[in-house]
Write an enzyme that holds these catalytic residues in place. Sequence first.
Site, PDB file in Angstrom:
ATOM      1  N   TYR A  68       0.775  -1.168  -0.036  1.00 36.16           N
ATOM      2  CA  TYR A  68       0.045   0.163  -0.398  1.00 36.16           C
ATOM      3  C   TYR A  68       0.446   1.768  -0.077  1.00 36.16           C
ATOM      4  CZ  TYR A  68      -4.468  -3.082   1.513  1.00 36.16           C
ATOM      5  OH  TYR A  68      -5.016  -4.187   1.887  1.00 36.16           O
ATOM      6  N   GLY A 104     -12.312   1.440   5.882  1.00 35.65           N
ATOM      7  CA  GLY A 104     -11.080   2.352   5.755  1.00 35.65           C
ATOM      8  C   GLY A 104     -11.983   3.954   5.300  1.00 35.65           C
TER       9      GLY A 104
END
Length: 334
Positions: free
Chosen positions: A54, A285
């Site tokens: 990420y 998220g």
Amino acid sequence: MAYRYLGNSGLKISEITYGNWLTHGSQVENDMAEKCVRAALDAGITTFDTADVYANGAAETVLGQALAGERREGLEIFTKVYFPVGERGPNDTGLSRKHISEGIDASLRRLGTDYVDLYQAHRYDHETPLEETIQAFADVVRSGKALYIGVSEWTAEQLREGQRLAREAGFSIISNQPQYSALWRVIEEKVVPTSEELGISQIVWSPIAQGVLTGKYKPGQAPPAGSRATDDKGGDQMIKRYLDDSVLTDVAKLEPIAADLGITMAQLAVAWVLANDNVAAALVGASRPEQISENVKASEVTLDADVLTKIDEALSGSIIRDASLTKSPEKRLV
């Protein structure tokens, strides 16, 4: 916040788990990312999921900084290994012993911790013998750098063979991290029954289908400014499969169901995945703290059989069930 056991282990995790894919280190500035983590902690979330790939490591760094000063024993920190990271040399990818050994050390440095609670194979590596991968994970556990091992997007057959080898090596695979939502149900036919048999839980990503199940995308209308569908750093590519008017029309049918329950569409979507007994946690998220505060309320929602049937009927024309869509790249990306 409710907590669930992860697989056939004694580890409890928050059933709403904070994930920082597509946000920390890319879409969201560091100060806002830290505010989102703080909102998660304030809401009772103790479990945080990231990956080395990420933002090419930046997401791990931001998460580590945001959690600095917290009592480590009160947190469950997860990360993953497989995809290309760093300089992207020929060994900076996959599940070889070399990449796993170097990958865990690099992740721990970025996260600022001595160990992770769960270390996950981000995909299945078709180019490395599974025996090598499992032995490398066994070494990571024996070294104390990870307490448990999980995988992500493995097929039923891969889970079965991986678990057999893991048990021979002295540990167990306790989790799988697949995509799962009321729209994307490809794990239900094979992966879930096999996981139940093997003592493996699901930690599911995209329970809100990249935001589509919030209802903010309307058929025949342009995506809202600032939404994932307008993000050119990767978000727009992930969501485009759902931005069909027929899908959005079906999603709109969920609005009265959520309204009758007195909850938001997002809370309905998260509560739906948590209704599956094999799901230990839903990954959520956030780009703003208030998103976390709202989504965690799904932990308080129980959907009865009648509501689940209404959801199935509303989405019947848009549900994707093809089990063959659970797969990993045939070849490494570098």
